[in-house]
Design an enzyme around this catalytic site. Structure first.
Site, mmCIF file in Angstrom:
data_model
loop_
_atom_site.group_PDB
_atom_site.id
_atom_site.type_symbol
_atom_site.label_atom_id
_atom_site.label_comp_id
_atom_site.label_asym_id
_atom_site.label_seq_id
_atom_site.Cartn_x
_atom_site.Cartn_y
_atom_site.Cartn_z
ATOM 1 N N ASN A 9 21.582 38.885 -3.508
ATOM 2 C CA ASN A 9 21.528 38.605 -2.068
ATOM 3 C C ASN A 9 20.084 38.829 -1.623
ATOM 4 O O ASN A 9 19.648 39.974 -1.498
ATOM 5 C CB ASN A 9 22.487 39.546 -1.331
ATOM 6 C CG ASN A 9 22.378 39.407 0.180
ATOM 7 O OD1 ASN A 9 21.753 38.472 0.682
ATOM 8 N ND2 ASN A 9 22.985 40.341 0.898
ATOM 9 N N TRP A 10 19.374 37.736 -1.405
ATOM 10 C CA TRP A 10 17.941 37.849 -1.065
ATOM 11 C C TRP A 10 17.735 38.192 0.416
ATOM 12 O O TRP A 10 16.605 38.387 0.844
ATOM 13 C CB TRP A 10 17.215 36.544 -1.414
ATOM 14 C CG TRP A 10 17.170 36.262 -2.885
ATOM 15 C CD1 TRP A 10 17.678 37.035 -3.892
ATOM 16 C CD2 TRP A 10 16.569 35.130 -3.536
ATOM 17 N NE1 TRP A 10 17.444 36.450 -5.112
ATOM 18 C CE2 TRP A 10 16.772 35.278 -4.922
ATOM 19 C CE3 TRP A 10 15.896 33.991 -3.073
ATOM 20 C CZ2 TRP A 10 16.304 34.343 -5.855
ATOM 21 C CZ3 TRP A 10 15.435 33.052 -4.000
ATOM 22 C CH2 TRP A 10 15.635 33.237 -5.368
ATOM 23 N N LYS A 11 18.797 38.216 1.185
ATOM 24 C CA LYS A 11 18.727 38.546 2.617
ATOM 25 C C LYS A 11 17.632 37.710 3.310
ATOM 26 O O LYS A 11 17.392 36.570 2.915
ATOM 27 C CB LYS A 11 18.510 40.047 2.815
ATOM 28 C CG LYS A 11 19.498 40.903 2.007
ATOM 29 C CD LYS A 11 19.550 42.323 2.467
ATOM 30 C CE LYS A 11 20.375 43.143 1.491
ATOM 31 N NZ LYS A 11 20.807 44.418 2.014
ATOM 32 N N HIS A 94 29.470 40.185 4.794
ATOM 33 C CA HIS A 94 28.527 41.232 4.389
ATOM 34 C C HIS A 94 28.466 42.294 5.488
ATOM 35 O O HIS A 94 28.554 41.972 6.674
ATOM 36 C CB HIS A 94 27.143 40.626 4.136
ATOM 37 C CG HIS A 94 26.207 41.603 3.485
ATOM 38 N ND1 HIS A 94 25.522 42.548 4.218
ATOM 39 C CD2 HIS A 94 25.859 41.798 2.188
ATOM 40 C CE1 HIS A 94 24.790 43.284 3.381
ATOM 41 N NE2 HIS A 94 24.978 42.845 2.143
ATOM 42 N N GLU A 96 26.086 43.795 6.815
ATOM 43 C CA GLU A 96 25.055 43.551 7.849
ATOM 44 C C GLU A 96 25.540 42.516 8.857
ATOM 45 O O GLU A 96 25.233 42.610 10.049
ATOM 46 C CB GLU A 96 23.741 43.120 7.172
ATOM 47 C CG GLU A 96 23.072 44.300 6.475
ATOM 48 C CD GLU A 96 22.221 43.945 5.271
ATOM 49 O OE1 GLU A 96 21.834 42.775 5.112
ATOM 50 O OE2 GLU A 96 21.943 44.861 4.473
ATOM 51 N N GLU A 164 31.319 46.972 -1.376
ATOM 52 C CA GLU A 164 29.985 47.461 -1.033
ATOM 53 C C GLU A 164 30.103 48.579 0.001
ATOM 54 O O GLU A 164 30.162 48.312 1.213
ATOM 55 C CB GLU A 164 29.149 46.337 -0.435
ATOM 56 C CG GLU A 164 28.908 45.187 -1.377
ATOM 57 C CD GLU A 164 27.589 44.487 -1.069
ATOM 58 O OE1 GLU A 164 26.789 44.352 -1.993
ATOM 59 O OE2 GLU A 164 27.356 44.116 0.091
ATOM 60 N N GLY A 170 21.189 49.460 0.293
ATOM 61 C CA GLY A 170 19.783 49.643 0.657
ATOM 62 C C GLY A 170 19.356 51.091 0.781
ATOM 63 O O GLY A 170 18.252 51.370 1.246
ATOM 64 N N SER A 210 22.750 49.448 -3.966
ATOM 65 C CA SER A 210 21.656 50.103 -4.697
ATOM 66 C C SER A 210 21.790 49.978 -6.220
ATOM 67 O O SER A 210 21.443 50.902 -6.962
ATOM 68 C CB SER A 210 21.528 51.570 -4.275
ATOM 69 O OG SER A 210 21.218 51.656 -2.897
ATOM 70 N N GLY A 231 21.177 43.553 -3.898
ATOM 71 C CA GLY A 231 20.271 43.227 -2.800
ATOM 72 C C GLY A 231 18.826 43.401 -3.220
ATOM 73 O O GLY A 231 18.230 42.520 -3.836
ATOM 74 N N GLY A 232 18.263 44.561 -2.914
ATOM 75 C CA GLY A 232 16.832 44.815 -3.145
ATOM 76 C C GLY A 232 16.344 44.412 -4.531
ATOM 77 O O GLY A 232 15.313 43.733 -4.663
HETATM 78 C C1 PEP Z 1 23.509 44.047 -0.486
HETATM 79 O O1 PEP Z 1 22.774 43.766 0.438
HETATM 80 O O2 PEP Z 1 24.548 43.415 -0.656
HETATM 81 C C2 PEP Z 1 23.128 45.140 -1.366
HETATM 82 C C3 PEP Z 1 24.001 45.558 -2.226
HETATM 83 O O3 PEP Z 1 21.858 45.648 -1.206
HETATM 84 P P1 PEP Z 1 21.143 46.734 -2.146
HETATM 85 O O4 PEP Z 1 21.370 46.321 -3.573
HETATM 86 O O5 PEP Z 1 19.710 46.665 -1.756
HETATM 87 O O6 PEP Z 1 21.784 48.057 -1.852
#
Ligand code: PEP
Length: 253
Positions: A9-11, A94, A96, A164, A170, A210, A231-232
């Site tokens: 997920n590049w957000k 998601h 967010e 999640e 994050g 994470s 994500g990150g």
């Molecule tokens: C996400 O945004 O779905 C996510 C899991 O982010 P991160 O890996 O950065 O925690």
């Protein structure tokens, strides 16, 4: 037998140019890693460039959100029909989107059903906040969130669930593989309740929060965890590809 999925997920990161470079690098680094579905989810405006960059590779493209209506006066939104030429997957619900943009379980359920009806595979996200985990009600909360977010859903062969926990996204503090396994198993039980055991056995359940190359392995070893939503670390081709490699297991000689 479920095929594991590693989705990035590049957000709200990358531009069309940098997204294409990142996609190419992921495809090069993961080519030859079989038995894993690899998906990257760039911002909408980058999807055409990423799709072109990935032509001829086995890395698939997903969107990060979609509207449930097919067309109409929904300024700023995009529909399933607009995505199907470009993408195979779409993230829905998601945390967010839920916390920053007011998405409800009912709205998420409409999106998931519309996505599947249009031929996209929904990656449906659920997860509890830290406050809820502290009350000891995480499992009850996630099961209810899942059930409501799947209201009216029937395309069990195209569904992917991502567990999640909000507190792990994050934060650099991933859930323990045991917490993730317990919830993945509870999610499978709930799907079995809604749609039967056969459907529950086919739906991949991912862990997200994470995930990085250092902590990915023990998640993938758990029986009910079928991959990760990243994500990150998905913005770093080397890290994302390392997670794919860990999930694929050793390359045979
Ligand atoms: C996400 O945004 O779905 C996510 C899991 O982010 P991160 O890996 O950065 O925690």
């Amino acid at each position: 037998m479920r095929t594991p999925v590693i989705a990035g997920n590049w957000k709200m990161n990358t531009t069309p140019h940098t997204a294409a470079d990142l996609a190419r690098s992921v495809a090069e680094r993961t080519s030859g890693l079989l038995g894993v579905t690899k998906v990257v989810c760039p911002p909408n405006v980058c999807i055409p460039a990423v799709k072109a960059a990935l032509h001829g590779t086995d890395v698939e493209v997903g969107a990060q959100n979609v509207h449930s209506e097919p067309t109409g006066a929904f300024t700023g939104e995009i529909s399933v029909g607009m995505l199907t030429e470009l993408a195979t997957h779409v993230i829905v619900g998601h945390s967010e989107r839920r916390s920053l943009f007011g998405e409800t379980n009912t709205g998420v359920a409409r999106k998931a059903a519309a996505a599947a009806a249009g031929g996209l595979k929904p990656i449906l996200c659920i997860g509890e906040s830290l406050d809820i985990r502290r009350t000891g009600e995480a499992e009850t909360f996630c099961k209810a969130q899942l059930r409501e977010s799947l209201e009216g859903y029937s395309a069990w062969d195209s569904l992917i669930i991502a567990y999640e926990p909000v507190w792990a996204i994050g934060s650099g503090e991933a859930a323990s593989p045991m917490i993730a396994q317990v919830m993945a198993s509870a999610i499978r039980d709930e799907i079995s309740d809604i749609a039967g055991q056969a459907a529950a056995e086919r739906v991949p359940v991912l862990y997200g929060g994470s995930v990085n190359p250092q902590n990915a392995g023990p998640f993938m070893d758990r029986p009910d965890i079928d991959g990760a939503l990243v994500g990150g670390a998905s913005l770093d081709a080397e890290a994302f590809s390392a997670i794919v490699q860990i999930t694929a297991g050793p390359i045979s000689p």
